[in-house]
Design a protein around this motif. Structure first.
Motif, PDB file in Angstrom:
ATOM      1  N   PRO A 186      29.785  54.552   6.658  1.00 17.13           N
ATOM      2  CA  PRO A 186      28.722  54.754   5.657  1.00 17.13           C
ATOM      3  C   PRO A 186      27.627  55.767   6.089  1.00 17.13           C
ATOM      4  O   PRO A 186      26.668  56.152   5.262  1.00 17.13           O
ATOM      5  CB  PRO A 186      27.852  53.455   5.585  1.00 17.13           C
ATOM      6  N   ASN A 187      27.557  56.097   7.569  1.00 21.55           N
ATOM      7  CA  ASN A 187      26.716  57.060   8.069  1.00 21.55           C
ATOM      8  C   ASN A 187      27.591  58.517   8.169  1.00 21.55           C
ATOM      9  O   ASN A 187      26.770  59.466   8.656  1.00 21.55           O
ATOM     10  CB  ASN A 187      26.272  56.707   9.559  1.00 21.55           C
ATOM     11  N   GLY A 188      28.504  58.743   7.549  1.00 19.42           N
ATOM     12  CA  GLY A 188      28.938  59.832   7.486  1.00 19.42           C
ATOM     13  C   GLY A 188      29.942  60.317   8.785  1.00 19.42           C
ATOM     14  O   GLY A 188      30.681  61.478   8.672  1.00 19.42           O
TER      15      GLY A 188
ATOM     16  N   LEU B  52      22.579  52.538  11.227  1.00 19.65           N
ATOM     17  CA  LEU B  52      23.150  51.651  10.653  1.00 19.65           C
ATOM     18  C   LEU B  52      23.808  50.699  11.467  1.00 19.65           C
ATOM     19  O   LEU B  52      24.962  49.829  10.922  1.00 19.65           O
ATOM     20  CB  LEU B  52      23.994  52.235   9.605  1.00 19.65           C
ATOM     21  N   ARG B  53      23.725  50.690  12.808  1.00 17.55           N
ATOM     22  CA  ARG B  53      24.644  50.240  13.776  1.00 17.55           C
ATOM     23  C   ARG B  53      24.450  48.476  13.478  1.00 17.55           C
ATOM     24  O   ARG B  53      25.456  48.016  13.499  1.00 17.55           O
ATOM     25  CB  ARG B  53      24.249  50.627  15.039  1.00 17.55           C
ATOM     26  N   SER B  54      23.453  47.996  13.514  1.00 12.71           N
ATOM     27  CA  SER B  54      23.355  46.547  13.409  1.00 12.71           C
ATOM     28  C   SER B  54      24.115  46.030  12.263  1.00 12.71           C
ATOM     29  O   SER B  54      24.701  45.018  12.407  1.00 12.71           O
ATOM     30  CB  SER B  54      21.787  46.303  13.224  1.00 12.71           C
TER      31      SER B  54
ATOM     32  N   ALA C 147      29.620  45.481  18.043  1.00 11.68           N
ATOM     33  CA  ALA C 147      30.083  45.863  19.240  1.00 11.68           C
ATOM     34  C   ALA C 147      28.732  46.305  20.150  1.00 11.68           C
ATOM     35  O   ALA C 147      27.666  46.388  19.892  1.00 11.68           O
ATOM     36  CB  ALA C 147      30.592  47.154  19.173  1.00 11.68           C
ATOM     37  N   LYS C 148      28.923  45.978  21.547  1.00 13.17           N
ATOM     38  CA  LYS C 148      28.050  45.977  22.726  1.00 13.17           C
ATOM     39  C   LYS C 148      27.533  47.484  22.692  1.00 13.17           C
ATOM     40  O   LYS C 148      28.239  48.558  22.204  1.00 13.17           O
ATOM     41  CB  LYS C 148      28.287  45.808  23.822  1.00 13.17           C
TER      42      LYS C 148
END
Length: 520
Positions: free
Chosen positions: A394-396, A430-432, A437-438
Motif C-alpha cells: 500500500p505504500n508503493g 503504514l507499518r503498524s 514484524a519487530k
C-alpha cells in the motif's frame, strides 16, 4: 351393551405376526438381516457345547430394539417378553441380557454390520432413493461411557516423568558417592530404566538385610546404635526406588495408551477428552468422547467410522480409505464443510483418488466479504507483477521474491512456500496496520502456490450452478442424520466401552436411524 370380556376363558394361541401392521418396522429389520449372505455368519459356528442362538435372530432383536430407542441389555430382554414385534422376530426365544450384551460386542458382529450397510445401500440404489452421485461427509462428537473426572493428561504425565528422572538420578549419584551401592552399567546415561531402578532397590534390600544381621549379631549397644544410624539412609532409599520403578512403569503404560493423543479416560482408555456442544455442566468442562465420522446421501447413513482425535481435518483421509475398503466405491463428488478443507485433503481427493472435492476452506466465506476484499493491507489484494515476480504494498514499495521455504506439520505433511520480502519498511507510516514484524524487520509474504491453485479450483466448482447446488444440499443431507440419532433416537451417550465395542454399537444405532426413515 359391551363386547364380551372374560378373563377365565381360554384364548387360542395365534401367530403374533397377525398383530403387526403391514408397514411395521419389524418387517424392514427382517428383510435387511435376511439379505446378509450366509457366509457372513460362519464365524459364529461352533462344534461343541450347547447350540447357540442363531446370529440372524440376535441381529434382528438388537437392531429392532435400537429402532425403539432401547439400548440397555436388560431392557432388550424385557422387550422380548412384552413386545409383539420382538416376539415375532425372536420366534419365541428369550435370550438373556448377558447373551445380548455378549453378542453385540462380539468381534464378528463388525462384519455383519458392514454387510448390513452394504446391502441397505444397494437397496436404496435399486429403488432410486439415492443416485450415488455424491457423498456428504461430516462429524459429530458423542460422549463415551466413562466417568466424568477420570482424565489423564499427556503434559502432566510428561512433567511427572521428567521430575522422576531428575530425582532418581540425583539419589543414585548420592548413593554411589557415599559408597552405599556400587555403580551399575546403565543403558542410557540420561535416565535409569525400570529394570535398573528395580535392581537398585534389590541391592539396597541386600544392604539393609546385611545391616540387620550385623545388629542382631552385635552385643555392643553403641555399635548397634551406630549400625542403625547407618541403616537409615539405605532403608529410606529402597522404598523410594521401589516407588520410582512402579511410577516409571505406570508413566510408560500411560504414554503407550496416549499414542498420538493428549488425553484418555481411566474408565475407557480409547476415549479422548474433547469439548461437546451439549455442556450439561455449563462450565466448558471437557468430556470423554469419540469423534464420529459419517458419509450420507438422501439423509441415510451409508458408512461411518470412529476416531479419537477431536478435529475433523485429520480424519478425512483415513475415513475415505475405510469407505473404499469396507463399504463402496467413492462417487464422483465428495462434499464436506470447511473443517475438512486443507492442502493435504484436496491433494488426496484430486490426485490420489481422482474425484471432485466440493469442500470449502476456513477462510472461504471471509474472502467473499466486502471488508476482506477492500482491506488494502491483505496481500491477496496487492497488485502483482508477473515479470518481476513481485507485489506492490500500500505504500508503493516492492515486495520481491527472496527464497523458497518448506514447513512440515506434526503429521509429516510438507508444504512449500515462496517467501517475498519488502525492500524496506523503515519509517513507513503504514507499518503498524500492515505488519506485526519487530522494528528493523520487513514485511514478509508466505505464498503457497499449490494451496492457492487448489482454492481457485474449489471456488470455481462452488460457483458452478450444478456443483454449487450439490454443495448446498450438504446441510440438509448430513446434519439431519445427527438430529435423528440424538433427538429422535435419543442416542446421546455410549453404553459400551472400548473403540471396537463402540463401533459395533454405533453400527446398530445408524442402521436404526436408516430403518426408521425408510419405513416412515
Amino acid at each position: 351393551m359391551f363386547k364380551q370380556y372374560n378373563m377365565n376363558q381360554v384364548i387360542l394361541p395365534m401367530d403374533v405376526e397377525m398383530k403387526l401392521q403391514d408397514n411395521d418396522i419389524a418387517y424392514a429389520v427382517h428383510e435387511l438381516v435376511e439379505s446378509i449372505p450366509d457366509e457372513a455368519f460362519s464365524a459364529f459356528l461352533r462344534d461343541t457345547g450347547c447350540p447357540a442362538y442363531h446370529p440372524r435372530m440376535m441381529m434382528k432383536v438388537i437392531l429392532c430394539a435400537y429402532t425403539q430407542s432401547v439400548f440397555s441389555g436388560r431392557k432388550i430382554e424385557g422387550l422380548l417378553k412384552d413386545s409383539v414385534r420382538m416376539m415375532w422376530l425372536a420366534q419365541g426365544y428369550e435370550p438373556s441380557y448377558r447373551t445380548i450384551n455378549r453378542f453385540r460386542v462380539h468381534p464378528a458382529v463388525k462384519d455383519l454390520l458392514r454387510q448390513s450397510f452394504v446391502q441397505f445401500r444397494s437397496r436404496l440404489v435399486q429403488e432410486d432413493i439415492i443416485d450415488a452421485e455424491a457423498i456428504f461427509i461430516d462429524g459429530t462428537k458423542i460422549e463415551a461411557n466413562a466417568n466424568k473426572f477420570t482424565f489423564v493428561w499427556r503434559k502432566a504425565v510428561e512433567n511427572y516423568s521428567d521430575k522422576l528422572i531428575e530425582k532418581s538420578n540425583q539419589m543414585y549419584d548420592e548413593l554411589v558417592e557415599k559408597e552405599i551401592i556400587p555403580e551399575i552399567e546403565r543403558e542410557n546415561p540420561e535416565e535409569l530404566s525400570v529394570d535398573e531402578l528395580s535392581d537398585i532397590a534389590e541391592t539396597l534390600d541386600e544392604k539393609v538385610e546385611d545391616l540387620n544381621r550385623k545388629i542382631e549379631e552385635s552385643e555392643d549397644t553403641s555399635e548397634r546404635k551406630q549400625i542403625r544410624s547407618e541403616r537409615k539412609e539405605p532403608n529410606q532409599a529402597r522404598k523410594q526406588f521401589r516407588d520410582f520403578a512402579a511410577r516409571k512403569q505406570k508413566y510408560a503404560n500411560d504414554m503407550e495408551i496416549f499414542g498420538k493423543r493428549n488425553s484418555y479416560s481411566k474408565t475407557d482408555h480409547d476415549a479422548t477428552f474433547m469439548r461437546m456442544k451439549d455442556d450439561y455442566m455449563k462450565n466448558g468442562q471437557l468430556k470423554a468422547g469419540y469423534n464420529i465420522q459419517v458419509a450420507t446421501e438422501g439423509q441415510y447413513a451409508l458408512a461411518y467410522d470412529i476416531f479419537p482425535n477431536p478435529t475433523d481435518m485429520r480424519t478425512f483421509g483415513p475415513f475415505l480409505d475405510r469407505i473404499e475398503q469396507d463399504y463402496f466405491e467413492l462417487p464422483n463428488y465428495i462434499v464436506a464443510d470447511g473443517g475438512y478443507g486443507s492442502e493435504e485433503n484436496y491433494e488426496d481427493v484430486l490426485e490420489n483418488r481422482e474425484r471432485e472435492p466440493l469442500i470449502t476452506y476456513n477462510s472461504y466465506r471471509k474472502e467473499k466479504t466486502k471488508s476482506f476484499q477492500k482491506n488494502a493491507f491483505h496481500s491477496a489484494n496487492w497488485s502483482y507483477n508477473e515479470e518481476e515476480d513481485s507485489y506492490t504494498c500500500p505504500n508503493g514499495k516492492q515486495v520481491t521474491f527472496r527464497y523458497r521455504s518448506q514447513k512440515t506439520d506434526r503429521n509429516g505433511y510438507t508444504r512449500e512456500f515462496k517467501v517475498y520480502e519488502s525492500e524496506d519498511c523503515t519509517g513507513c507510516p503504514l507499518r503498524s496496520p500492515c505488519t506485526k514484524a519487530k522494528e528493523g524487520n520487513n514485511r514478509k509474504i508466505y505464498y503457497n502456490e499449490k494451496w492457492e491453485q487448489q482454492k481457485n479450483t474449489v471456488r470455481e466448482k462452488l460457483s458452478d450452478e450444478k456443483t454449487g447446488e450439490l454443495y448446498g444440499r450438504r446441510k440438509v443431507d448430513v446434519e439431519p442424520v445427527f438430529g435423528f440419532l440424538k433427538a429422535n433416537l435419543r442416542f446421546t451417550r455410549m453404553s459400551v466401552r472400548g473403540s471396537d465395542n463402540v463401533e459395533n454399537e454405533l453400527g446398530f444405532a445408524f442402521l436404526a436411524v436408516n430403518l426408521r426413515k425408510y419405513t416412515a
